[in-house]
Motif scaffolding. Structure first.
Motif, PDB file in Angstrom:
ATOM      1  N   PRO A 144     -65.525  95.887  22.638  1.00  0.00           N
ATOM      2  CA  PRO A 144     -65.872  94.870  23.632  1.00  0.00           C
ATOM      3  C   PRO A 144     -64.996  94.911  24.888  1.00  0.00           C
ATOM      4  O   PRO A 144     -65.503  94.753  26.002  1.00  0.00           O
ATOM      5  N   ALA A 145     -63.702  95.172  24.737  1.00  0.00           N
ATOM      6  CA  ALA A 145     -62.812  95.232  25.904  1.00  0.00           C
ATOM      7  C   ALA A 145     -63.180  96.409  26.806  1.00  0.00           C
ATOM      8  O   ALA A 145     -63.136  96.297  28.041  1.00  0.00           O
ATOM      9  N   ALA A 146     -63.536  97.543  26.219  1.00  0.00           N
ATOM     10  CA  ALA A 146     -63.930  98.708  27.010  1.00  0.00           C
ATOM     11  C   ALA A 146     -65.228  98.434  27.761  1.00  0.00           C
ATOM     12  O   ALA A 146     -65.375  98.800  28.928  1.00  0.00           O
ATOM     13  N   TRP A 147     -66.179  97.802  27.105  1.00  0.00           N
ATOM     14  CA  TRP A 147     -67.453  97.473  27.760  1.00  0.00           C
ATOM     15  C   TRP A 147     -67.218  96.492  28.900  1.00  0.00           C
ATOM     16  O   TRP A 147     -67.779  96.630  29.986  1.00  0.00           O
ATOM     17  N   SER A 148     -66.381  95.519  28.670  1.00  0.00           N
ATOM     18  CA  SER A 148     -66.060  94.540  29.705  1.00  0.00           C
ATOM     19  C   SER A 148     -65.412  95.218  30.911  1.00  0.00           C
ATOM     20  O   SER A 148     -65.750  94.914  32.065  1.00  0.00           O
ATOM     21  N   ALA A 149     -64.487  96.142  30.667  1.00  0.00           N
ATOM     22  CA  ALA A 149     -63.845  96.866  31.762  1.00  0.00           C
ATOM     23  C   ALA A 149     -64.866  97.715  32.526  1.00  0.00           C
ATOM     24  O   ALA A 149     -64.834  97.780  33.764  1.00  0.00           O
ATOM     25  N   PHE A 150     -65.773  98.360  31.804  1.00  0.00           N
ATOM     26  CA  PHE A 150     -66.814  99.166  32.444  1.00  0.00           C
ATOM     27  C   PHE A 150     -67.714  98.307  33.327  1.00  0.00           C
ATOM     28  O   PHE A 150     -67.971  98.647  34.484  1.00  0.00           O
ATOM     29  N   THR A 151     -68.208  97.188  32.793  1.00  0.00           N
ATOM     30  CA  THR A 151     -69.123  96.362  33.577  1.00  0.00           C
ATOM     31  C   THR A 151     -68.410  95.738  34.773  1.00  0.00           C
ATOM     32  O   THR A 151     -69.013  95.589  35.835  1.00  0.00           O
ATOM     33  N   ALA A 152     -67.131  95.398  34.620  1.00  0.00           N
ATOM     34  CA  ALA A 152     -66.365  94.866  35.757  1.00  0.00           C
ATOM     35  C   ALA A 152     -66.226  95.928  36.836  1.00  0.00           C
ATOM     36  O   ALA A 152     -66.403  95.649  38.033  1.00  0.00           O
ATOM     37  N   ALA A 153     -65.924  97.161  36.457  1.00  0.00           N
ATOM     38  CA  ALA A 153     -65.780  98.248  37.424  1.00  0.00           C
ATOM     39  C   ALA A 153     -67.113  98.531  38.117  1.00  0.00           C
ATOM     40  O   ALA A 153     -67.160  98.758  39.332  1.00  0.00           O
ATOM     41  N   ALA A 154     -68.195  98.500  37.367  1.00  0.00           N
ATOM     42  CA  ALA A 154     -69.519  98.728  37.959  1.00  0.00           C
ATOM     43  C   ALA A 154     -69.881  97.616  38.929  1.00  0.00           C
ATOM     44  O   ALA A 154     -70.406  97.862  40.020  1.00  0.00           O
ATOM     45  N   VAL A 163     -70.021  96.752  20.981  1.00  0.00           N
ATOM     46  CA  VAL A 163     -71.144  96.598  21.905  1.00  0.00           C
ATOM     47  C   VAL A 163     -71.964  97.873  21.746  1.00  0.00           C
ATOM     48  O   VAL A 163     -71.432  98.977  21.863  1.00  0.00           O
ATOM     49  N   ALA A 164     -73.238  97.738  21.443  1.00  0.00           N
ATOM     50  CA  ALA A 164     -74.111  98.889  21.209  1.00  0.00           C
ATOM     51  C   ALA A 164     -75.077  99.040  22.382  1.00  0.00           C
ATOM     52  O   ALA A 164     -75.645  98.059  22.860  1.00  0.00           O
ATOM     53  N   LEU A 177     -74.884 104.415  21.591  1.00  0.00           N
ATOM     54  CA  LEU A 177     -73.474 104.501  21.976  1.00  0.00           C
ATOM     55  C   LEU A 177     -72.817 103.179  21.621  1.00  0.00           C
ATOM     56  O   LEU A 177     -73.403 102.109  21.845  1.00  0.00           O
ATOM     57  N   THR A 178     -71.623 103.228  21.078  1.00  0.00           N
ATOM     58  CA  THR A 178     -70.910 101.998  20.753  1.00  0.00           C
ATOM     59  C   THR A 178     -69.579 101.965  21.494  1.00  0.00           C
ATOM     60  O   THR A 178     -68.945 103.003  21.706  1.00  0.00           O
ATOM     61  N   GLU A 229     -80.764  99.016  26.590  1.00  0.00           N
ATOM     62  CA  GLU A 229     -80.584  97.763  25.863  1.00  0.00           C
ATOM     63  C   GLU A 229     -79.129  97.687  25.457  1.00  0.00           C
ATOM     64  O   GLU A 229     -78.549  98.692  25.020  1.00  0.00           O
ATOM     65  N   VAL A 230     -78.553  96.513  25.610  1.00  0.00           N
ATOM     66  CA  VAL A 230     -77.158  96.296  25.263  1.00  0.00           C
ATOM     67  C   VAL A 230     -77.097  95.161  24.252  1.00  0.00           C
ATOM     68  O   VAL A 230     -77.574  94.062  24.525  1.00  0.00           O
ATOM     69  N   ALA A 231     -76.535  95.444  23.083  1.00  0.00           N
ATOM     70  CA  ALA A 231     -76.375  94.421  22.047  1.00  0.00           C
ATOM     71  C   ALA A 231     -74.928  93.942  22.074  1.00  0.00           C
ATOM     72  O   ALA A 231     -74.006  94.708  21.799  1.00  0.00           O
TER      73      ALA A 231
END
Length: 51
Positions: free
Chosen positions: A32-42, A15-16, A28-29, A6-8
């Motif tokens: 937002p910029a790190a989460w965005s970079a991760f999802t873009a890379a994925a 982003v949790a 895990l928290t 689950e991603v909040a």
């Protein structure tokens, strides 16, 4: 066994992420910029998949 997270994204400044089957477990928290970079890379296939 299913893998579910689950991603909040509605929390201010973070982003949790947690295992949806272990709701009392750790969270895990991420910034937002790190989460965005991760999802873009994925999405772009930049990350190597491991099992």
């Amino acid at each position: 066994m299913g893998r579910c997270i689950e991603v909040a994204i509605n929390l201010p400044g973070i982003v949790a992420v947690r295992d949806s089957k272990e709701q009392a477990g750790p969270v895990l928290t991420f910034a937002p910029a790190a989460w965005s970079a991760f999802t873009a890379a994925a999405t772009d296939g930049v990350l190597a998949r491991t099992v």
